[in-house]
Scaffold this motif. Structure first.
Motif, PDB file in Angstrom:
ATOM      1  N   GLU A  17       0.832  -1.208   0.000  1.00  0.00           N
ATOM      2  CA  GLU A  17       0.000   0.000   0.000  1.00  0.00           C
ATOM      3  C   GLU A  17       0.862   1.252   0.000  1.00  0.00           C
ATOM      4  OE1 GLU A  17      -3.686   1.968  -0.281  1.00  0.00           O
ATOM      5  OE2 GLU A  17      -3.119  -0.123  -0.588  1.00  0.00           O
ATOM      6  N   GLY A  18       1.952   1.241   0.747  1.00  0.00           N
ATOM      7  CA  GLY A  18       2.859   2.385   0.729  1.00  0.00           C
ATOM      8  C   GLY A  18       3.402   2.640  -0.672  1.00  0.00           C
ATOM      9  N   LEU A  19       3.803   1.572  -1.359  1.00  0.00           N
ATOM     10  CA  LEU A  19       4.301   1.698  -2.726  1.00  0.00           C
ATOM     11  C   LEU A  19       3.194   2.163  -3.663  1.00  0.00           C
ATOM     12  CD1 LEU A  19       6.552   1.354  -4.812  1.00  0.00           C
ATOM     13  CD2 LEU A  19       5.886  -1.067  -4.986  1.00  0.00           C
ATOM     14  N   SER A  20       2.000   1.602  -3.522  1.00  0.00           N
ATOM     15  CA  SER A  20       0.871   1.987  -4.362  1.00  0.00           C
ATOM     16  C   SER A  20       0.544   3.470  -4.197  1.00  0.00           C
ATOM     17  CB  SER A  20      -0.352   1.133  -4.004  1.00  0.00           C
ATOM     18  OG  SER A  20      -1.465   1.523  -4.764  1.00  0.00           O
ATOM     19  N   LYS A  21       0.540   3.931  -2.956  1.00  0.00           N
ATOM     20  CA  LYS A  21       0.223   5.341  -2.705  1.00  0.00           C
ATOM     21  C   LYS A  21       1.337   6.259  -3.186  1.00  0.00           C
ATOM     22  CE  LYS A  21      -3.336   4.833   0.710  1.00  0.00           C
ATOM     23  NZ  LYS A  21      -3.838   5.158   2.035  1.00  0.00           N
ATOM     24  N   LEU A  22       2.577   5.830  -3.092  1.00  0.00           N
ATOM     25  CA  LEU A  22       3.669   6.620  -3.643  1.00  0.00           C
ATOM     26  C   LEU A  22       3.518   6.718  -5.159  1.00  0.00           C
ATOM     27  CD1 LEU A  22       6.340   8.139  -3.173  1.00  0.00           C
ATOM     28  CD2 LEU A  22       7.517   5.945  -3.475  1.00  0.00           C
ATOM     29  N   ALA A  53       1.167  -4.102  -5.993  1.00  0.00           N
ATOM     30  CA  ALA A  53       0.787  -2.697  -5.890  1.00  0.00           C
ATOM     31  C   ALA A  53       0.639  -1.967  -7.221  1.00  0.00           C
ATOM     32  CB  ALA A  53       1.812  -1.952  -5.039  1.00  0.00           C
ATOM     33  N   VAL A  54       1.087  -2.560  -8.312  1.00  0.00           N
ATOM     34  CA  VAL A  54       1.130  -1.827  -9.575  1.00  0.00           C
ATOM     35  C   VAL A  54      -0.057  -2.201 -10.464  1.00  0.00           C
ATOM     36  CG1 VAL A  54       2.503  -1.364 -11.638  1.00  0.00           C
ATOM     37  CG2 VAL A  54       3.637  -1.667  -9.425  1.00  0.00           C
ATOM     38  N   PRO A  55      -0.969  -1.245 -10.698  1.00  0.00           N
ATOM     39  CA  PRO A  55      -2.117  -1.517 -11.574  1.00  0.00           C
ATOM     40  C   PRO A  55      -1.689  -1.737 -13.031  1.00  0.00           C
ATOM     41  CG  PRO A  55      -2.373   0.602 -10.427  1.00  0.00           C
ATOM     42  CD  PRO A  55      -0.996   0.097 -10.142  1.00  0.00           C
ATOM     43  N   ALA A  56      -2.490  -2.456 -13.768  1.00  0.00           N
ATOM     44  CA  ALA A  56      -2.172  -2.803 -15.161  1.00  0.00           C
ATOM     45  C   ALA A  56      -1.968  -1.570 -16.041  1.00  0.00           C
ATOM     46  CB  ALA A  56      -3.281  -3.674 -15.744  1.00  0.00           C
ATOM     47  N   ARG A  57      -2.684  -0.513 -15.775  1.00  0.00           N
ATOM     48  CA  ARG A  57      -2.599   0.667 -16.657  1.00  0.00           C
ATOM     49  C   ARG A  57      -1.522   1.676 -16.228  1.00  0.00           C
ATOM     50  NH1 ARG A  57      -7.130   0.895 -13.583  1.00  0.00           N
ATOM     51  NH2 ARG A  57      -7.392   2.737 -12.309  1.00  0.00           N
ATOM     52  N   THR A  58      -0.638   1.262 -15.347  1.00  0.00           N
ATOM     53  CA  THR A  58       0.440   2.130 -14.888  1.00  0.00           C
ATOM     54  C   THR A  58       1.388   2.459 -16.026  1.00  0.00           C
ATOM     55  OG1 THR A  58       0.343   1.184 -12.679  1.00  0.00           O
ATOM     56  CG2 THR A  58       2.385   2.289 -13.276  1.00  0.00           C
ATOM     57  N   ARG A 112      18.797   0.369  11.533  1.00  0.00           N
ATOM     58  CA  ARG A 112      17.905   1.030  12.475  1.00  0.00           C
ATOM     59  C   ARG A 112      18.205   2.523  12.530  1.00  0.00           C
ATOM     60  NH1 ARG A 112      15.375  -3.233  12.675  1.00  0.00           N
ATOM     61  NH2 ARG A 112      15.684  -4.969  14.064  1.00  0.00           N
ATOM     62  N   PRO A 113      17.224   3.315  12.883  1.00  0.00           N
ATOM     63  CA  PRO A 113      15.844   2.943  13.138  1.00  0.00           C
ATOM     64  C   PRO A 113      15.116   2.644  11.831  1.00  0.00           C
ATOM     65  CG  PRO A 113      16.094   5.306  13.330  1.00  0.00           C
ATOM     66  CD  PRO A 113      17.471   4.753  13.089  1.00  0.00           C
ATOM     67  N   VAL A 114      14.077   1.811  11.932  1.00  0.00           N
ATOM     68  CA  VAL A 114      13.289   1.426  10.762  1.00  0.00           C
ATOM     69  C   VAL A 114      11.867   1.935  10.946  1.00  0.00           C
ATOM     70  CG1 VAL A 114      12.388  -0.490   9.392  1.00  0.00           C
ATOM     71  CG2 VAL A 114      14.679  -0.641  10.377  1.00  0.00           C
ATOM     72  N   VAL A 115      11.354   2.565   9.895  1.00  0.00           N
ATOM     73  CA  VAL A 115       9.970   3.019   9.844  1.00  0.00           C
ATOM     74  C   VAL A 115       9.320   2.297   8.674  1.00  0.00           C
ATOM     75  CG1 VAL A 115       8.444   5.003   9.504  1.00  0.00           C
ATOM     76  CG2 VAL A 115      10.582   5.290  10.773  1.00  0.00           C
ATOM     77  N   LEU A 116       8.156   1.695   8.904  1.00  0.00           N
ATOM     78  CA  LEU A 116       7.431   0.956   7.869  1.00  0.00           C
ATOM     79  C   LEU A 116       6.109   1.653   7.589  1.00  0.00           C
ATOM     80  CD1 LEU A 116       6.823  -1.487   6.025  1.00  0.00           C
ATOM     81  CD2 LEU A 116       6.144  -2.742   8.082  1.00  0.00           C
ATOM     82  N   LEU A 117       5.921   2.092   6.345  1.00  0.00           N
ATOM     83  CA  LEU A 117       4.645   2.659   5.920  1.00  0.00           C
ATOM     84  C   LEU A 117       3.771   1.503   5.469  1.00  0.00           C
ATOM     85  CD1 LEU A 117       5.772   5.772   3.813  1.00  0.00           C
ATOM     86  CD2 LEU A 117       5.469   5.553   6.285  1.00  0.00           C
ATOM     87  N   THR A 118       2.634   1.307   6.147  1.00  0.00           N
ATOM     88  CA  THR A 118       1.808   0.134   5.896  1.00  0.00           C
ATOM     89  C   THR A 118       0.326   0.431   6.085  1.00  0.00           C
ATOM     90  OG1 THR A 118       1.410  -2.166   6.533  1.00  0.00           O
ATOM     91  CG2 THR A 118       2.077  -0.663   8.299  1.00  0.00           C
ATOM     92  N   SER A 119      -0.494  -0.300   5.373  1.00  0.00           N
ATOM     93  CA  SER A 119      -1.942  -0.250   5.605  1.00  0.00           C
ATOM     94  C   SER A 119      -2.357  -1.375   6.542  1.00  0.00           C
ATOM     95  CB  SER A 119      -2.695  -0.370   4.273  1.00  0.00           C
ATOM     96  OG  SER A 119      -2.398  -1.618   3.672  1.00  0.00           O
TER      97      SER A 119
END
Length: 137
Positions: A17-22, A53-58, A112-119
């Motif tokens: 989701e983080g990749l999709s939103k980026l 995360a990557v839609p077909a029409r990207t 470290r430190p690690v931050v994970l962007l996630t849904s």
């Protein structure tokens, strides 16, 4: 929306989701990634979220450009076995959690430190515990 602060240096990990939103220029995620880079964080994702995360029409040229700014971590048998062990330890199983486990395994072995962007904050908490910082996107 209040701006969330990231720590200095370390690693910023993107799940599917983080990749999709980026990729879709979601402003809060773009801002978090830009802030992480400004603070010297490496931005990384597993190879597997690219599939999810990557839609077909990207636009493929744009996708290549966006991915060129990330470190894409491969998933080999050692990483797959570690992710599988994490699933078992968390009491999770099946394809629903497979990519999450691969991303969690990746996050846990980063500088470290690690931050994970996630849904998937609940699932990632089960997989990673409190060893990394989770930000819901």
């Amino acid at each position: 929306m209040a701006r969330r602060r990231l720590t200095h240096e370390g690693t910023l990990v993107l799940d599917s989701e983080g990749l999709s939103k980026l990729l879709s220029d979601h402003e809060p995620v773009v801002a978090l990634v830009a802030e992480g880079r400004k603070r010297g964080m490496e931005v990384v994702t597993s190879a597997l979220p690219i599939i999810e995360a990557v839609p077909a029409r990207t636009d493929q040229a744009r996708l290549r450009w966006l991915l060129s700014g990330l470190r894409i971590a491969q998933v080999g048998d050692e990483e797959a076995r570690a992710a599988s062990s994490m699933l078992i330890a968390a009491g999770l199983h099946g394809h629903k959690y497979a990519i999450d486990a691969a991303v969690a395994e990746l996050a846990l072995r980063q500088q470290r430190p690690v931050v994970l962007l996630t849904s998937d904050v609940d699932d990632m908490t089960k997989l990673c515990g409190d060893r990394i910082r989770l930000i819901a996107v």
